[in-house]
Design a protein around this motif. Structure first.
Motif, PDB file in Angstrom:
ATOM      1  N   UNK A 103       0.833  -1.209   0.000  1.00 42.51           N
ATOM      2  CA  UNK A 103       0.000   0.000   0.000  1.00 42.51           C
ATOM      3  C   UNK A 103       0.863   1.253   0.000  1.00 42.51           C
ATOM      4  N   UNK A 104       0.418   2.244  -0.751  1.00 41.03           N
ATOM      5  CA  UNK A 104       1.179   3.487  -0.859  1.00 41.03           C
ATOM      6  C   UNK A 104       1.052   4.356   0.383  1.00 41.03           C
ATOM      7  N   UNK A 105      -0.030   4.179   1.127  1.00 40.81           N
ATOM      8  CA  UNK A 105      -0.310   5.010   2.294  1.00 40.81           C
ATOM      9  C   UNK A 105      -0.683   4.137   3.483  1.00 40.81           C
ATOM     10  N   UNK A 106      -0.511   4.679   4.654  1.00 38.60           N
ATOM     11  CA  UNK A 106      -0.882   3.968   5.874  1.00 38.60           C
ATOM     12  C   UNK A 106      -2.356   4.230   6.204  1.00 38.60           C
ATOM     13  N   UNK A 107      -3.195   3.994   5.189  1.00 39.63           N
ATOM     14  CA  UNK A 107      -4.643   4.061   5.323  1.00 39.63           C
ATOM     15  C   UNK A 107      -5.204   2.747   4.807  1.00 39.63           C
ATOM     16  N   UNK A 137     -11.010  -1.699 -12.270  1.00 45.75           N
ATOM     17  CA  UNK A 137     -10.924  -1.651 -10.811  1.00 45.75           C
ATOM     18  C   UNK A 137      -9.800  -0.716 -10.391  1.00 45.75           C
ATOM     19  N   UNK A 138     -10.141   0.243  -9.533  1.00 49.95           N
ATOM     20  CA  UNK A 138      -9.162   1.194  -9.014  1.00 49.95           C
ATOM     21  C   UNK A 138      -8.905   0.911  -7.538  1.00 49.95           C
ATOM     22  N   UNK A 139      -7.814   1.451  -7.051  1.00 48.30           N
ATOM     23  CA  UNK A 139      -7.466   1.329  -5.639  1.00 48.30           C
ATOM     24  C   UNK A 139      -7.662   2.672  -4.962  1.00 48.30           C
ATOM     25  N   UNK A 140      -8.286   2.650  -3.799  1.00 47.84           N
ATOM     26  CA  UNK A 140      -8.309   3.862  -2.996  1.00 47.84           C
ATOM     27  C   UNK A 140      -7.879   3.522  -1.577  1.00 47.84           C
ATOM     28  N   UNK A 141      -7.520   4.564  -0.835  1.00 46.78           N
ATOM     29  CA  UNK A 141      -7.101   4.429   0.562  1.00 46.78           C
ATOM     30  C   UNK A 141      -8.042   5.281   1.398  1.00 46.78           C
ATOM     31  N   UNK A 142      -8.448   4.754   2.567  1.00 44.57           N
ATOM     32  CA  UNK A 142      -9.523   5.386   3.328  1.00 44.57           C
ATOM     33  C   UNK A 142      -9.141   5.516   4.792  1.00 44.57           C
ATOM     34  N   UNK A 143      -9.417   6.690   5.372  1.00 46.81           N
ATOM     35  CA  UNK A 143      -9.410   6.883   6.813  1.00 46.81           C
ATOM     36  C   UNK A 143     -10.794   7.415   7.181  1.00 46.81           C
ATOM     37  N   UNK A 191       1.717   7.697  -8.208  1.00 48.36           N
ATOM     38  CA  UNK A 191       0.863   6.889  -7.328  1.00 48.36           C
ATOM     39  C   UNK A 191       0.436   7.757  -6.156  1.00 48.36           C
ATOM     40  N   UNK A 192      -0.409   7.203  -5.299  1.00 45.64           N
ATOM     41  CA  UNK A 192      -0.859   7.943  -4.116  1.00 45.64           C
ATOM     42  C   UNK A 192       0.266   8.199  -3.120  1.00 45.64           C
ATOM     43  N   UNK A 193       1.416   7.533  -3.279  1.00 44.85           N
ATOM     44  CA  UNK A 193       2.550   7.828  -2.398  1.00 44.85           C
ATOM     45  C   UNK A 193       2.943   9.310  -2.498  1.00 44.85           C
ATOM     46  N   UNK A 194       2.705   9.917  -3.640  1.00 44.26           N
ATOM     47  CA  UNK A 194       3.012  11.340  -3.787  1.00 44.26           C
ATOM     48  C   UNK A 194       2.247  12.199  -2.770  1.00 44.26           C
ATOM     49  N   UNK A 195       1.099  11.705  -2.319  1.00 46.50           N
ATOM     50  CA  UNK A 195       0.250  12.479  -1.416  1.00 46.50           C
ATOM     51  C   UNK A 195       0.450  12.099   0.044  1.00 46.50           C
ATOM     52  N   UNK A 196       1.465  11.309   0.348  1.00 46.86           N
ATOM     53  CA  UNK A 196       1.668  10.789   1.703  1.00 46.86           C
ATOM     54  C   UNK A 196       1.740  11.881   2.774  1.00 46.86           C
ATOM     55  N   UNK A 197       2.531  12.943   2.602  1.00 43.00           N
ATOM     56  CA  UNK A 197       2.571  13.950   3.680  1.00 43.00           C
ATOM     57  C   UNK A 197       1.212  14.592   3.951  1.00 43.00           C
ATOM     58  N   UNK A 198       0.411  14.773   2.906  1.00 44.47           N
ATOM     59  CA  UNK A 198      -0.910  15.375   3.097  1.00 44.47           C
ATOM     60  C   UNK A 198      -1.825  14.408   3.832  1.00 44.47           C
ATOM     61  N   UNK A 199      -1.814  13.139   3.436  1.00 45.36           N
ATOM     62  CA  UNK A 199      -2.639  12.135   4.115  1.00 45.36           C
ATOM     63  C   UNK A 199      -2.265  12.029   5.585  1.00 45.36           C
ATOM     64  N   UNK A 235     -11.545  14.500   9.848  1.00 39.13           N
ATOM     65  CA  UNK A 235     -12.200  14.407   8.551  1.00 39.13           C
ATOM     66  C   UNK A 235     -12.002  13.017   7.930  1.00 39.13           C
ATOM     67  N   UNK A 236     -12.996  12.525   7.188  1.00 41.96           N
ATOM     68  CA  UNK A 236     -12.749  11.346   6.352  1.00 41.96           C
ATOM     69  C   UNK A 236     -11.710  11.696   5.292  1.00 41.96           C
ATOM     70  N   UNK A 237     -10.761  10.804   5.072  1.00 48.40           N
ATOM     71  CA  UNK A 237      -9.697  11.033   4.095  1.00 48.40           C
ATOM     72  C   UNK A 237      -9.717   9.902   3.080  1.00 48.40           C
ATOM     73  N   UNK A 238      -9.680  10.259   1.825  1.00 49.08           N
ATOM     74  CA  UNK A 238      -9.623   9.287   0.725  1.00 49.08           C
ATOM     75  C   UNK A 238      -8.471   9.675  -0.206  1.00 49.08           C
ATOM     76  N   UNK A 239      -7.756   8.687  -0.677  1.00 47.67           N
ATOM     77  CA  UNK A 239      -6.736   8.910  -1.710  1.00 47.67           C
ATOM     78  C   UNK A 239      -6.976   7.885  -2.808  1.00 47.67           C
ATOM     79  N   UNK A 240      -6.955   8.335  -4.045  1.00 48.55           N
ATOM     80  CA  UNK A 240      -7.329   7.484  -5.181  1.00 48.55           C
ATOM     81  C   UNK A 240      -6.146   7.302  -6.113  1.00 48.55           C
ATOM     82  N   UNK A 241      -5.853   6.047  -6.447  1.00 44.80           N
ATOM     83  CA  UNK A 241      -4.898   5.754  -7.514  1.00 44.80           C
ATOM     84  C   UNK A 241      -5.643   5.824  -8.847  1.00 44.80           C
ATOM     85  N   UNK A 242      -5.168   6.677  -9.747  1.00 45.53           N
ATOM     86  CA  UNK A 242      -5.766   6.719 -11.082  1.00 45.53           C
ATOM     87  C   UNK A 242      -5.546   5.388 -11.800  1.00 45.53           C
TER      88      UNK A 242
END
Length: 334
Positions: free
Chosen positions: A47-51, A62-68, A86-94, A103-110
């Motif tokens: 997983x790209x994020x710890x979500x 089928x896409x991958x998303x990460x959820x908090x 990939x969603x790893x680019x958004x890691x500091x923001x997540x 807040x609910x947090x979602x990150x989506x892999x295109x």
């Protein structure tokens, strides 16, 4: 020399050249087939994020998303487009959102990137707009604050313009579409098409996405300070390139066909959701330019705001403090 002799010599030359090209093409095809057999599925990536990772069925795959999970307006994070996106680019923001908000947090892999499906399909703006519309309509359950990086911002803005009830606010980080011209020249596109047809692009892609090449790419075109390039980003970038189908969507990015035509005037200037544009104070040697930004801001002063930040095209990695000050203020996260 007689005409018949000349014709015969020409014919032999053509046959020889044809046989050479056929042999080269066959060799490339064999090498490509052999290399493909060594590559794992995109889902083999960590997983790209710890979500919490979750699959999302879209009309195109089928896409991958990460959820908090959380309460309040959801925040959706959208990564950029490049050879190793990939969603790893958004890691500091997540991580910042998870640590400082409920807040609910979602990150989506295109599609075509990260752990999302990378099969053969027509990768084009319409596909990504469908993917994002479907996601925002089906998953968060409420109008979302969307934070999008680079070319991802073009699709976020397009969906916000066409389906405004799904979007509460937009934050576009280093958005593309403000340069005078976009994409390679016609000869460049023809060269890429030939490289794709012969399989050369696929083989070169996997060679050029090794760690040393990626560090050089980030140092020359993304970060203003090479010392700021994080190992976490490099590590995952190299991994995400070495899976089946990894080259397909990046090819369409490189040839320029993923850009939304005239996005600055037809989309950004017409947005009617509050939108914050974050760009580098001094873009320097980065791959993007923002020459048309002042004109677009003047066309839509009511809904567009702009803040220049230190660092390059990934300010949340290179200069996190001023980035998060701007983000928190705009999204009312304090």
């Amino acid at each position: 020399m007689s005409d018949s002799s000349s014709s015969s010599s020409f014919g032999r030359a053509v046959l020889t050249a044809g046989a050479t090209l056929a042999g080269t093409y066959a060799s490339l095809a064999a090498a490509r087939w052999a290399y493909r057999r060594t590559l794992p599925s995109p889902l083999s990536l960590p997983p790209a994020l710890d979500l919490e990772p979750r699959p999302v069925e879209t009309p195109d795959g089928r896409a991958q998303c990460y959820v908090r999970p959380g309460t309040g307006p959801p925040v959706v994070l959208l990564h950029s487009f490049n050879a190793v996106a990939s969603s790893r680019e958004m890691q500091p923001i997540a991580e910042h959102l998870a640590a400082t908000t409920d807040r609910p947090v979602y990150a989506l892999d295109w599609l075509g990137f990260g752990r999302s499906d990378r099969g053969p399909r027509t990768y084009a703006p319409a596909l990504y707009e469908r993917q994002l519309y479907h996601f925002l309509d089906e998953v968060p359950g409420a109008p979302a604050d969307v934070v999008a990086l680079s070319l991802g911002g073009e699709y976020a803005a397009q969906v916000a313009l066409q389906a405004a009830p799904l979007v509460r606010r937009l934050v576009l980080v280093s958005p593309t579409g403000f340069a005078p011209t976009q994409g390679p020249s016609t000869p460049g596109r023809l060269g890429l098409a030939l490289a794709d047809h012969t399989g050369t692009f696929e083989l070169l892609y996997h060679r050029l996405t090794r760690r040393a090449s990626l560090r050089d790419y980030y140092a020359r075109q993304i970060f203003l300070s090479p010392d700021a390039i994080p190992d976490a980003l490099l590590d995952y970038a190299e991994q995400t390139a070495q899976v089946r189908g990894a080259y397909r969507a990046p090819l369409r990015f490189v040839d320029g066909t993923l850009s939304v035509p005239n996005v600055s005037d037809d989309v950004y200037a017409r947005l009617y959701r509050p939108t914050l544009l974050l760009t580098p104070t001094t873009p320097g040697s980065t791959v993007q330019s923002f020459e048309r930004l002042p004109a677009v801001l003047s066309q839509n002063a009511r809904d567009l705001s702009h803040q220049a930040l230190p660092g390059g095209l990934l300010p949340h990695w290179e200069a996190p403090a001023p980035f998060f000050d701007a983000l928190d203020s705009f999204l009312d996260l304090h």
